[in-house]
Design a protein around this motif. Structure first.
Motif, short mmCIF file in Angstrom:
data_model
loop_
_atom_site.label_atom_id
_atom_site.label_comp_id
_atom_site.label_asym_id
_atom_site.label_seq_id
_atom_site.Cartn_x
_atom_site.Cartn_y
_atom_site.Cartn_z
N GLU A 54 11.19 -9.95 1.88
CA GLU A 54 10.63 -9.75 0.54
C GLU A 54 9.27 -9.06 0.62
O GLU A 54 9.00 -8.12 -0.13
N GLN A 55 8.42 -9.49 1.55
CA GLN A 55 7.10 -8.88 1.70
C GLN A 55 7.21 -7.44 2.17
O GLN A 55 6.44 -6.58 1.72
N ILE A 56 8.15 -7.16 3.04
CA ILE A 56 8.36 -5.78 3.50
C ILE A 56 8.78 -4.90 2.34
O ILE A 56 8.26 -3.79 2.15
N LEU A 57 9.71 -5.39 1.52
CA LEU A 57 10.18 -4.61 0.38
C LEU A 57 9.06 -4.36 -0.64
O LEU A 57 8.96 -3.27 -1.20
N ILE A 58 8.21 -5.35 -0.82
CA ILE A 58 7.06 -5.18 -1.72
C ILE A 58 6.15 -4.09 -1.17
O ILE A 58 5.68 -3.21 -1.91
N GLY A 59 5.91 -4.11 0.14
CA GLY A 59 5.07 -3.08 0.77
C GLY A 59 5.67 -1.70 0.63
O GLY A 59 4.95 -0.72 0.38
N VAL A 60 6.98 -1.59 0.79
CA VAL A 60 7.65 -0.29 0.65
C VAL A 60 7.51 0.21 -0.79
O VAL A 60 7.21 1.39 -1.01
N GLU A 61 7.70 -0.67 -1.76
CA GLU A 61 7.55 -0.27 -3.16
C GLU A 61 6.12 0.19 -3.44
O GLU A 61 5.91 1.19 -4.13
N GLY A 66 2.32 4.75 -4.08
CA GLY A 66 1.00 5.23 -3.63
C GLY A 66 -0.08 4.20 -3.79
O GLY A 66 -1.27 4.52 -3.76
N THR A 67 0.29 2.93 -3.96
CA THR A 67 -0.72 1.88 -4.15
C THR A 67 -0.81 0.95 -2.95
O THR A 67 -1.48 -0.07 -3.00
N PHE A 68 -0.15 1.30 -1.87
CA PHE A 68 -0.11 0.44 -0.68
C PHE A 68 -1.49 0.30 -0.06
O PHE A 68 -2.01 -0.79 0.08
N ALA A 69 -2.06 1.41 0.35
CA ALA A 69 -3.41 1.40 0.93
C ALA A 69 -3.95 2.81 0.86
O ALA A 69 -3.23 3.78 1.10
N GLY A 70 -5.23 2.89 0.56
CA GLY A 70 -5.86 4.20 0.53
C GLY A 70 -6.21 4.67 1.93
O GLY A 70 -6.15 3.91 2.90
N GLU A 71 -6.58 5.93 2.03
CA GLU A 71 -6.91 6.52 3.33
C GLU A 71 -8.04 5.76 4.01
O GLU A 71 -7.99 5.50 5.22
N GLU A 72 -9.05 5.37 3.24
CA GLU A 72 -10.19 4.64 3.82
C GLU A 72 -9.76 3.27 4.34
O GLU A 72 -10.23 2.83 5.39
N GLU A 73 -8.88 2.59 3.60
CA GLU A 73 -8.41 1.28 4.05
C GLU A 73 -7.63 1.39 5.35
O GLU A 73 -7.81 0.58 6.27
N VAL A 74 -6.77 2.38 5.44
CA VAL A 74 -5.99 2.59 6.65
C VAL A 74 -6.91 2.90 7.82
O VAL A 74 -6.78 2.34 8.91
N GLU A 75 -7.87 3.78 7.61
CA GLU A 75 -8.81 4.14 8.68
C GLU A 75 -9.62 2.93 9.13
O GLU A 75 -9.89 2.75 10.31
N ALA A 76 -10.01 2.07 8.20
CA ALA A 76 -10.76 0.86 8.55
C ALA A 76 -9.96 -0.05 9.46
O ALA A 76 -10.48 -0.63 10.41
#
Length: 84
Positions: A54-61, A66-76
């Motif tokens: 369920e958590q994986i599917l939420i992340g995919v959605e 485009g609300t998963f994580a921003g570029e800055e969050e990923v880089e952090a």
């Protein structure tokens, strides 16, 4: 009552068992038994796989929207694990 169990492992697993046993000053049989008991006693709820899916599917959605994580969050996150 104690029963005998034959276990087949690859060479690397056997070397790991031997290293752990030597470090603990015990036998590989006892190390293997402790490992099996630790796995069987691990408190995983029966619905754990369903919850993970369920958590994986939420992340995919979220990623699709485009609300998963921003570029800055990923880089952090990468920086944290790179140690920079």
């Amino acid at each position: 009552m104690v029963k005998a169990l034959t276990l087949r492992v690859d060479d690397e697993t056997l070397r790991r068992l031997e290293r752990v046993a030597a470090g603990q000053k015990t036998t590989i049989e006892l190390v293997a038994e402790e490992a099996l008991l630790a796995v069987m006693d691990y408190p995983a709820p029966p619905d754990d796989d369903e919850r993970a899916l369920e958590q994986i599917l939420i992340g995919v959605e979220e990623a699709d929207r485009g609300t998963f994580a921003g570029e800055e969050e990923v880089e952090a996150v990468f920086a944290k694990y790179r140690g920079t």
